[in-house]
Design a protein around this motif. Structure first.
Motif, mmCIF file in Angstrom:
data_model
loop_
_atom_site.group_PDB
_atom_site.id
_atom_site.type_symbol
_atom_site.label_atom_id
_atom_site.label_comp_id
_atom_site.label_asym_id
_atom_site.label_seq_id
_atom_site.Cartn_x
_atom_site.Cartn_y
_atom_site.Cartn_z
ATOM 1 N N ALA A 370 -5.589 -20.742 15.310
ATOM 2 C CA ALA A 370 -5.519 -21.801 16.323
ATOM 3 C C ALA A 370 -6.808 -22.625 16.297
ATOM 4 O O ALA A 370 -6.780 -23.861 16.385
ATOM 5 N N LEU A 374 -7.471 -26.649 15.680
ATOM 6 C CA LEU A 374 -8.322 -27.500 16.533
ATOM 7 C C LEU A 374 -9.361 -28.231 15.679
ATOM 8 O O LEU A 374 -9.644 -29.412 15.879
ATOM 9 N N SER A 419 -6.363 -17.060 21.822
ATOM 10 C CA SER A 419 -5.980 -18.431 21.482
ATOM 11 C C SER A 419 -5.623 -19.270 22.706
ATOM 12 O O SER A 419 -5.907 -20.465 22.744
ATOM 13 N N CYS A 423 -7.586 -22.648 23.302
ATOM 14 C CA CYS A 423 -6.895 -23.937 23.143
ATOM 15 C C CYS A 423 -6.860 -24.694 24.471
ATOM 16 O O CYS A 423 -6.923 -25.929 24.482
ATOM 17 N N SER A 432 -1.674 -22.851 21.179
ATOM 18 C CA SER A 432 -1.767 -21.381 21.194
ATOM 19 C C SER A 432 -0.380 -20.816 20.946
ATOM 20 O O SER A 432 0.549 -21.048 21.717
#
Ligand code: SF4
Lengths: 615, 102
Positions: A370, A374, A419, A423, A432
């Motif tokens: 994750a 990003l 996550s 996130c 996530s």
């Protein structure tokens, strides 16, 4: 019988240890381990309790067949309110710890409160003591295991330990026993860390009594024959381990890749069971040395691996030069295809780190994935990561993240949140890949539809071990269903959930169910335990456990809204493979599932359902 | 694809319209039945147009009782259809003996 009939209650706030008889009236309704310990937990804690506060409790629980002659009868579970999920948590582990606890004379240990300073517990037969853990706080699982055995001059102890990840309350930290088996999911290690409890070391010298010894031996012998003669449990699992699934799931187009952006990974073969058993180009040696069995197991699916000593990941790091617990499919997927890394040696090294520091490799790998997304989107930069070039496919970045996370150093501190929290912090909670805060395991539910319902309704957050419909949808066990269809899946999921809850309460390993049904398990339970235990009764008991867990979660604040999947899986069609163009059909399955369960349209068990199940 | 074995008779295949190429993937213990020189458990093989799944596997001596999980382009093929489903050019046939994991 089967049960020892005794439990230990340890209050860490007061430093007291008490013994009490097992509630046999509850044992009849909940059997042991997952079911029985959950009953104790729901009776004793407020569902809204802070999982990392002193009012949460944790229970180390065996089943009635743990420590007996039944094949795979070595399991134990940790039951608590999960740090990662805020939901009921039950993490199951093999190895030898569970059987040893039974040999010491205990069905379970209930841990309450919070110690003012780091401690560990020893249970040597009926002698239980709390000891100062000042000298091992901050040490790895492996070093602590060695230290405790030396300190008590007993190499035969079996020890469940948290690593530095649990001490630092990494939200997906696990509890490792026997160096590389783990109660892995939902952050049970963080709960243990919050109580300042470093380890529980046990040594037992008694046997486990059963109701009818002759009948039990006959039942277990017959059941072992079934495992031996079954091609999966007799040959497939011992030879290839769970990792044989890597190419299967990839071919079926259900391999979550790069944080579920794709459903097939071009590097799958490089990190598969077949690759582990092929000599490496670099040194001519195989990654896989041998298989290994947990206590009393006649399947032996465990992997023991050794990393190429020249590999970049272990240069000047002698702690990783020895043979240790190798990649299982779940770890290989999460650390590998989900991060886009196809370097088998790097994945093995990171898996070693997870065991050494006490991290759940599934949630760790999925959280790194994750974070990679990003990074790819520019929502985090090198400034955020402390200089790590967090690109999909970078083995170097993965190794670096593993070394930082357990220690909660630098960007590792953020990775330790899991996550969903990570996130959310960077404005994209939808990235996530989790349910109830817990990351998905290794099956993309666009390619295996039943797993979408499995994940959405799992009481401990996304999990494959609550109803492994992959068995039917892909592997054809007990019978083949179409992985791309939603029809019939609600009933399939319910049946798997209930049966699995019963198996998880017995002391046996759920992998036996590739060959056994409850018709093979019930005679073993019935010969060992007081009372009558038919397959039908075990199924009913499983349903009771499922509903009890659900009621706990509802009281903790979960609603039907939480029986959901991330938007990616229900709105972004798979790009390739058999599931090309498909999303998961959760909305089609969920209402029927609630109906079959006897729940309202809002996912709440009706009074009628609860009273039918004696809840 | 890197490492994939090339058919030995590529030129003939191109010039013979009745021959097609398919990818044969044999995993776990079945890897031993792949043609020599294969890599990554797969090989590109040439077959006559109209060859069925079973005929291809027979041609490579894959024991019938070991053909547990048979996926054609990722889709499961039950035993009953393996003798009648014909392979098409570019198909990928993947086969496993009884295996499971979790
Ligand atoms: S089947 Fe595997 S995980 Fe289960 S008890 Fe045996 S060795 Fe352990």
């Amino acid at each position: 019988m089967g049960w020892t009939g005794k439990i230990l209650r340890v209050n860490l706030t007061e430093g007291t240890i008490k013994t009490e008889p097992l509630r046999m009236d509850w044992a009849r309704l909940y059997l042991g381990q997952r079911g029985l310990a959950t009953k104790y937990l729901v009776e004793e804690i407020n569902p809204k309790v802070d999982p990392l506060g002193p009012d949460n409790k944790m229970i180390f629980a065996t089943g009635p067949l743990t420590g007996t002659a039944a094949s795979t009868g070595g399991r134990y579970s940790v039951i608590t309110k999960g740090a990662l999920t805020n939901a009921i948590a039950c993490s199951n582990s093999g190895g030898y710890f569970g059987a040893e606890l039974k040999f010491a004379g205990w069905d379970m240990i209930i841990v309450e409160g919070k110690s003012p300073k780091p401690v560990y517990l020893t249970v040597i037969d009926d002698k239980c003591e709390i000891h100062d853990a000042g000298q091992i706080w901050g040490k790895s699982v492996w070093d602590s295991d060695e230290w405790i055995k030396k300190r008590h001059q007993d190499p035969m102890m079996h020890i469940s330990i948290i690593g530095v990840a649990g001490e630092n309350q990494v939200l997906y930290s696990c509890i490792v026993n026997d160096l590389h088996r783990a109660a892995g999911r939902s952050g049970v290690g963080a709960v243990m860390g919050s109580k300042n409890l470093k380890a529980i070391a046990v040594r037992g010298t008694n046997g486990v009594k059963v109701k009818d010894g002759m009948r039990f031996l006959k039942a277990t012998r017959e059941a072992k024959k079934v495992l031996q003669e079954n091609a999966v449990t007799g040959a497939g699992l011992p030879t290839y381990g769970t990792q044989v699934l890597m190419n299967v799931i990839n071919e079926a187009g259900a391999m979550p890749t790069r944080n579920h952006r794709q459903v097939q990974f071009e590097g799958a073969h490089d990190i598969s069971a077949e690759a582990m058993a092929t000599p490496r180009k670099s040194d001519g040696q195989k990654n896989l040395l041998t298989n290994q069995a947990c206590f009393g197991c006649t399947i032996a699916c465990g992997r023991i691996s050794k990393i190429d000593e020249k590999h970049f990941s272990i240069q000047n790091k002698p702690q990783y030069w020895h043979a240790s617990g190798g990649l299982e499919y779940e770890a290989a997927w999460a650390l590998g295809s989900n991060t886009g890394v196809n370097d088998l040696e790097a994945l093995t090294m990171v898996n070693f780190v997870c065991n050494e520091q006490g991290l759940d490799p599934i949630s760790f790998g999925a959280t790194v994935s994750a974070a990679m997304e990003l990074y790819d989107l520019g929502l985090i930069t090198k400034e955020t990561t402390g200089g790590i070039d967090l690109k999909f496919g970078s083995a170097e970045a993965l190794v670096k993240c593993a070394e930082l996370t357990g220690k909660a150093e630098g960007f590792g501190k953020e990775l330790g949140l899991g996550s969903l929290r990570l996130c959310t912090k960077y404005g994209r909670p939808d990235l996530s890949m989790s349910v109830k805060g817990q990351e998905f395991p290794a099956y993309d539910s666009r390619g295996i539809q039943g797993m979408g319902l499995t994940y959405a309704t799992s009481n401990r957050g996304a999990c494959h071990l609550r109803s492994y419909t992959v068995s039917s949808e892909i592997l054809g066990i007990p019978e083949k269903t179409d992985p791309l269809a939603t029809d019939g899946k609600p009933a399939l999921v319910k049946a798997f959930q209930d049966a699995t809850a019963a198996v998880d309460s017995s002391g046996l390993c759920v992998f036996t169910t590739f060959a056994w049904t409850l018709n093979d398990i019930a005679p073993q339970v019935d010969a060992a335990c007081e009372g009558d235990w038919s397959p039908e009764y075990l199924m009913e008991l499983g349903e009771r456990i499922w509903n009890m867990e659900r009621v706990f979660n509802n009281r903790a604040g979960f609603t039907a809204k939480d029986d959901n999947l991330p938007p990616r899986l229900v709105s972004e069609p798979a790009e390739a493979g058999p599931a090309k163009g498909l999303v998961n059909g959760l909305a089609k399955m969920l209402p029927e599932y609630y109906q079959l369960r006897g729940w309202t349209a809002d996912g709440v068990p009706t009074n009628e359902t609860l009273s039918r199940l004696a809840l | 694809m890197a490492g994939r074995a090339r058919p030995l008779d590529t030129d003939r295949i191109v010039s013979d319209p009745s021959t097609i190429t398919v990818t044969l993937k044999l995993y776990a213990s079945l890897g031993a039945f792949l043609p020599a020189g294969h890599a990554r458990n797969e090989a590109t093989v040439s077959v006559r147009d109209g060859t069925t799944i079973d005929a291809l596997l027979d041609g490579h001596n894959v024991p019938r009782e070991s053909r547990h999980l048979v996926l054609l382009n990722g889709h499961f093929q039950p035993p009953a259809v393996r003798g009648s489903v014909k392979l098409k050019a570019g198909d990928a046939l993947a086969v496993w003996p009884p295996v499971a994991g979790g």
